[in-house]
Design a protein around this motif. Sequence first.
Motif, PDB file in Angstrom:
ATOM      1  N   LEU A  13       0.950  -1.181  -0.233  1.00  0.00           N
ATOM      2  CA  LEU A  13       0.095  -0.199   0.389  1.00  0.00           C
ATOM      3  C   LEU A  13       1.003   1.196  -0.119  1.00  0.00           C
ATOM      4  N   ARG A  14       1.717   1.531   0.603  1.00  0.00           N
ATOM      5  CA  ARG A  14       2.891   1.805   0.334  1.00  0.00           C
ATOM      6  C   ARG A  14       3.618   2.605  -0.479  1.00  0.00           C
ATOM      7  N   ILE A  15       3.659   2.023  -1.030  1.00  0.00           N
ATOM      8  CA  ILE A  15       4.120   2.285  -2.430  1.00  0.00           C
ATOM      9  C   ILE A  15       3.338   2.327  -3.345  1.00  0.00           C
ATOM     10  N   LEU A  16       2.355   1.863  -3.188  1.00  0.00           N
ATOM     11  CA  LEU A  16       1.048   2.342  -3.959  1.00  0.00           C
ATOM     12  C   LEU A  16       0.589   3.609  -4.147  1.00  0.00           C
ATOM     13  N   LEU A  17       0.532   3.776  -3.147  1.00  0.00           N
ATOM     14  CA  LEU A  17       0.436   5.655  -2.032  1.00  0.00           C
ATOM     15  C   LEU A  17       1.498   6.596  -3.213  1.00  0.00           C
ATOM     16  N   GLY A  18       2.732   5.940  -2.994  1.00  0.00           N
ATOM     17  CA  GLY A  18       4.018   6.278  -3.606  1.00  0.00           C
ATOM     18  C   GLY A  18       3.437   6.845  -5.461  1.00  0.00           C
ATOM     19  N   VAL A  19       3.515   5.534  -5.682  1.00  0.00           N
ATOM     20  CA  VAL A  19       2.313   6.006  -6.981  1.00  0.00           C
ATOM     21  C   VAL A  19       1.611   7.160  -7.413  1.00  0.00           C
ATOM     22  N   LEU A  20       0.613   7.043  -6.503  1.00  0.00           N
ATOM     23  CA  LEU A  20      -0.325   7.615  -6.446  1.00  0.00           C
ATOM     24  C   LEU A  20      -0.628   9.098  -6.504  1.00  0.00           C
ATOM     25  N   MET A  21       0.577   9.670  -5.536  1.00  0.00           N
ATOM     26  CA  MET A  21       1.362  10.492  -4.999  1.00  0.00           C
ATOM     27  C   MET A  21       2.198  11.435  -6.425  1.00  0.00           C
ATOM     28  N   VAL A  26       0.845  15.014 -11.982  1.00  0.00           N
ATOM     29  CA  VAL A  26       0.354  15.464 -13.138  1.00  0.00           C
ATOM     30  C   VAL A  26      -0.488  16.084 -13.429  1.00  0.00           C
ATOM     31  N   PRO A  27      -2.078  15.436 -12.980  1.00  0.00           N
ATOM     32  CA  PRO A  27      -2.882  16.503 -13.242  1.00  0.00           C
ATOM     33  C   PRO A  27      -2.886  18.027 -12.481  1.00  0.00           C
ATOM     34  N   VAL A  28      -2.307  17.713 -12.280  1.00  0.00           N
ATOM     35  CA  VAL A  28      -1.986  19.334 -11.135  1.00  0.00           C
ATOM     36  C   VAL A  28      -0.521  19.915 -11.115  1.00  0.00           C
ATOM     37  N   ALA A  29      -0.359  19.943 -11.963  1.00  0.00           N
ATOM     38  CA  ALA A  29       0.923  20.331 -13.301  1.00  0.00           C
ATOM     39  C   ALA A  29       0.288  21.426 -14.030  1.00  0.00           C
ATOM     40  N   MET A  30      -0.791  20.510 -14.576  1.00  0.00           N
ATOM     41  CA  MET A  30      -1.111  21.330 -15.719  1.00  0.00           C
ATOM     42  C   MET A  30      -1.997  22.211 -15.503  1.00  0.00           C
ATOM     43  N   SER A  42      -6.646  25.107 -21.179  1.00  0.00           N
ATOM     44  CA  SER A  42      -7.038  24.671 -20.041  1.00  0.00           C
ATOM     45  C   SER A  42      -7.464  23.300 -19.994  1.00  0.00           C
ATOM     46  N   TYR A  43      -7.231  22.540 -19.016  1.00  0.00           N
ATOM     47  CA  TYR A  43      -8.175  21.118 -19.811  1.00  0.00           C
ATOM     48  C   TYR A  43      -9.263  20.844 -17.681  1.00  0.00           C
ATOM     49  N   LEU A  44     -10.707  20.566 -18.577  1.00  0.00           N
ATOM     50  CA  LEU A  44     -11.374  20.988 -16.440  1.00  0.00           C
ATOM     51  C   LEU A  44     -11.380  19.298 -16.196  1.00  0.00           C
ATOM     52  N   TRP A  45     -10.408  18.066 -16.688  1.00  0.00           N
ATOM     53  CA  TRP A  45     -10.906  16.900 -16.324  1.00  0.00           C
ATOM     54  C   TRP A  45      -9.665  16.304 -15.427  1.00  0.00           C
ATOM     55  N   THR A  46      -8.519  17.325 -15.476  1.00  0.00           N
ATOM     56  CA  THR A  46      -7.582  17.047 -14.823  1.00  0.00           C
ATOM     57  C   THR A  46      -8.400  17.486 -13.121  1.00  0.00           C
ATOM     58  N   ALA A  50      -7.508  14.589 -10.486  1.00  0.00           N
ATOM     59  CA  ALA A  50      -7.009  14.812  -9.394  1.00  0.00           C
ATOM     60  C   ALA A  50      -7.723  14.491  -8.023  1.00  0.00           C
ATOM     61  N   THR A  51      -9.085  14.698  -7.895  1.00  0.00           N
ATOM     62  CA  THR A  51      -9.494  14.588  -6.873  1.00  0.00           C
ATOM     63  C   THR A  51      -9.774  12.996  -7.141  1.00  0.00           C
ATOM     64  N   PHE A  52      -9.564  12.610  -7.947  1.00  0.00           N
ATOM     65  CA  PHE A  52      -9.904  10.809  -7.678  1.00  0.00           C
ATOM     66  C   PHE A  52      -9.101  10.826  -7.070  1.00  0.00           C
ATOM     67  N   LEU A  53      -7.940  11.060  -7.082  1.00  0.00           N
ATOM     68  CA  LEU A  53      -6.247  10.243  -7.069  1.00  0.00           C
ATOM     69  C   LEU A  53      -6.407  10.698  -5.452  1.00  0.00           C
ATOM     70  N   PHE A  54      -6.514  11.802  -5.522  1.00  0.00           N
ATOM     71  CA  PHE A  54      -6.389  12.462  -3.521  1.00  0.00           C
ATOM     72  C   PHE A  54      -7.421  11.691  -2.728  1.00  0.00           C
ATOM     73  N   VAL A  55      -8.934  11.088  -3.173  1.00  0.00           N
ATOM     74  CA  VAL A  55      -9.572  10.179  -2.681  1.00  0.00           C
ATOM     75  C   VAL A  55      -8.665   9.209  -2.073  1.00  0.00           C
ATOM     76  N   TRP A  56      -8.508   8.293  -3.202  1.00  0.00           N
ATOM     77  CA  TRP A  56      -7.924   7.253  -2.760  1.00  0.00           C
ATOM     78  C   TRP A  56      -6.400   6.903  -2.087  1.00  0.00           C
ATOM     79  N   ILE A  57      -5.662   8.612  -2.240  1.00  0.00           N
ATOM     80  CA  ILE A  57      -4.948   8.834  -1.171  1.00  0.00           C
ATOM     81  C   ILE A  57      -4.847   8.639   0.214  1.00  0.00           C
ATOM     82  N   VAL A  58      -6.147   9.944   0.336  1.00  0.00           N
ATOM     83  CA  VAL A  58      -6.579   9.413   2.026  1.00  0.00           C
ATOM     84  C   VAL A  58      -6.567   8.254   2.363  1.00  0.00           C
TER      85      VAL A  58
END
Length: 164
Positions: A13-21, A26-30, A42-46, A50-58
């Motif tokens: 899970l720690r490895i997965l967490l690092g990958v998700l971070m 990428v979308p935050v930088a975009m 400007s891409y709205l899907w980013t 980012a929200t989807f990834l953040f939920v899983w990270i939390v």
Amino acid sequence: MFGRLLDGFCKGLRILLGVLMGALAVPVAMQVLSRYTGIIPSYLWTEELATFLFVWIVMIGSVIAVWDGTHFDVRITRNATSPIMELFQNGVVHLAIMLFGALFLIYGFEYAEFGGRQRSVMMRANLMITHISVPIAGGLWMVLSGYRLAQEIALVRGREGAVQ
């Protein structure tokens, strides 16, 4: 044996967490580049990604915190001086985590089913992608906290056996 399995699982899970971070960068930088530089459109899907990834990270982070014992807890009594009182104090925390895990597990399936009937606005992704993280995390909180509670009980029993 079971403890090693859970420890290996949490290392994964720690490895997965690092990958998700890393993926979240990428979308935050975009978003930052499009908003402040105009280099890329400007891409709205980013923002959704980012929200989807953040939920899983939390949620994954919360599971790791339960395993490591680094989750937030409030002590309303001073630190225990005897092993039995320490077990009582830690046992209350573990039981509370298990209770909330059970609530997340039970009601999380209904929440995930609700998400399964919806799609995100920009990406058109099924929202169960994020909603399913709730019952998964709840079930893992129960298992990991139950194991930690069993470990503490065994430790106290071992101490009592050594004293007698």
